[in-house]
Design a protein around this motif. Structure first.
Motif, mmCIF file in Angstrom:
data_model
loop_
_atom_site.group_PDB
_atom_site.id
_atom_site.type_symbol
_atom_site.label_atom_id
_atom_site.label_comp_id
_atom_site.label_asym_id
_atom_site.label_seq_id
_atom_site.Cartn_x
_atom_site.Cartn_y
_atom_site.Cartn_z
ATOM 1 N N VAL A 123 0.856 -1.186 0.000
ATOM 2 C CA VAL A 123 0.000 0.000 0.000
ATOM 3 C C VAL A 123 0.888 1.231 0.000
ATOM 4 C CG1 VAL A 123 -1.758 1.293 1.275
ATOM 5 C CG2 VAL A 123 -1.836 -1.219 1.227
ATOM 6 N N LEU A 124 0.798 2.015 -1.062
ATOM 7 C CA LEU A 124 1.540 3.266 -1.133
ATOM 8 C C LEU A 124 0.723 4.348 -0.443
ATOM 9 C CD1 LEU A 124 2.743 3.169 -4.846
ATOM 10 C CD2 LEU A 124 3.718 2.048 -2.838
ATOM 11 N N VAL A 125 1.401 5.185 0.340
ATOM 12 C CA VAL A 125 0.738 6.263 1.073
ATOM 13 C C VAL A 125 1.510 7.545 0.812
ATOM 14 C CG1 VAL A 125 0.118 7.164 3.350
ATOM 15 C CG2 VAL A 125 -0.077 4.706 2.886
ATOM 16 N N GLU A 163 -9.236 5.531 6.795
ATOM 17 C CA GLU A 163 -10.357 4.807 6.180
ATOM 18 C C GLU A 163 -9.927 4.117 4.881
ATOM 19 O OE1 GLU A 163 -14.800 5.723 4.342
ATOM 20 O OE2 GLU A 163 -13.671 7.329 5.287
ATOM 21 N N ALA A 164 -9.169 4.816 4.054
ATOM 22 C CA ALA A 164 -8.697 4.223 2.792
ATOM 23 C C ALA A 164 -7.794 3.025 3.058
ATOM 24 C CB ALA A 164 -7.957 5.276 1.966
ATOM 25 N N ARG A 165 -6.926 3.169 4.035
ATOM 26 C CA ARG A 165 -6.016 2.061 4.350
ATOM 27 C C ARG A 165 -6.746 0.900 5.008
ATOM 28 N NH1 ARG A 165 -3.373 6.678 5.805
ATOM 29 N NH2 ARG A 165 -3.647 6.271 8.041
ATOM 30 N N LEU A 195 -6.479 -2.986 4.039
ATOM 31 C CA LEU A 195 -6.073 -3.992 5.030
ATOM 32 C C LEU A 195 -7.141 -5.070 5.164
ATOM 33 C CD1 LEU A 195 -4.465 -1.563 7.572
ATOM 34 C CD2 LEU A 195 -3.315 -3.560 6.624
ATOM 35 N N ALA A 196 -8.405 -4.674 5.155
ATOM 36 C CA ALA A 196 -9.497 -5.652 5.244
ATOM 37 C C ALA A 196 -9.507 -6.550 4.008
ATOM 38 C CB ALA A 196 -10.840 -4.935 5.403
ATOM 39 N N LEU A 197 -9.269 -5.964 2.860
ATOM 40 C CA LEU A 197 -9.229 -6.741 1.620
ATOM 41 C C LEU A 197 -8.107 -7.787 1.686
ATOM 42 C CD1 LEU A 197 -10.218 -7.175 -1.283
ATOM 43 C CD2 LEU A 197 -8.692 -5.333 -1.985
ATOM 44 N N LEU A 232 0.437 4.549 11.196
ATOM 45 C CA LEU A 232 0.473 3.473 10.198
ATOM 46 C C LEU A 232 0.774 2.130 10.854
ATOM 47 C CD1 LEU A 232 2.342 5.316 7.312
ATOM 48 C CD2 LEU A 232 -0.107 4.795 7.437
ATOM 49 N N ARG A 233 1.738 2.105 11.742
ATOM 50 C CA ARG A 233 2.087 0.846 12.420
ATOM 51 C C ARG A 233 0.924 0.320 13.248
ATOM 52 N NH1 ARG A 233 7.422 3.680 13.375
ATOM 53 N NH2 ARG A 233 8.769 2.786 11.756
#
Length: 180
Positions: free
Chosen positions: A7-9, A89-91, A95-97, A150-151
């Motif tokens: 995941v790029l942030v 929310e986007a992350r 993560l759920a996916l 993030l962690r």
């Protein structure tokens, strides 16, 4: 690249696209592993991203992005989510996916001084993204995408990607990573 979701942030103009292009050019990842929301938007709607900037369009773009990522993960292949992903929310959605497929997630955080972002924005010639957009996204990164935040969201790993301020090009940054 071992099977997983990367995941790029980062704000627009932070070097995400240049970084993944360098990964592909170096043979570190397959081109089809990169799932870009901007490319999906252009593919589905045939217009530059800003011209297709409604909630309905965004919803369709991210549904398609998630579908493509899920297809790769279900097949045991890696995927790189190339979009800003600056909000929790986007992350969480990504993560759920990945969790559905018991796939590890690695977050790569692209942070830059706003001055650097605006310079890179001017250099890349993307009229669909304004300086105000860049500033707004950069502020969200500071607020919602710090390393501790993030962690705490549960990825297997979080890495900060060096950039212009550190004297590192996207190709040099890509060379620092191994996805095997």
């Amino acid at each position: 690249m071992a099977a997983g979701l990367v995941v790029l942030v980062g704000a627009p103009a932070s070097g995400k696209t240049s970084f993944v292009r360098a990964l592909v050019a170096r043979g570190q990842v397959a081109a089809d592993a990169v799932v870009s929301s901007d490319e999906i938007r252009a593919e589905l709607f045939g217009v530059p991203p800003a011209e297709a900037d409604s909630d309905v369009v965004d919803s369709r773009v991210f549904e398609e992005r998630d579908r493509r990522i899920a297809e790769r993960l279900a097949a045991g292949r890696s995927a790189i989510a190339e979009s800003t992903n600056v909000t929790a929310e986007a992350r969480a959605r990504l993560l759920a996916l990945a969790g559905r497929f018991h796939t590890p997630v690695t977050v790569l955080r692209f942070t830059h001084d706003v001055t650097d972002l605006l310079r890179q924005q001017a250099e890349r010639g993307r009229p669909d993204v304004t300086d105000e957009d860049v500033r707004a996204y950069a502020a969200i990164v500071v607020r919602e995408a710090g390393l501790d935040q993030l962690r705490s969201e549960g990825p297997a790993a979080v890495h900060e990607i060096p950039g212009r301020r550190q004297g590192v090009t996207p190709a040099e940054a890509a060379a620092l990573f191994s996805f095997n």
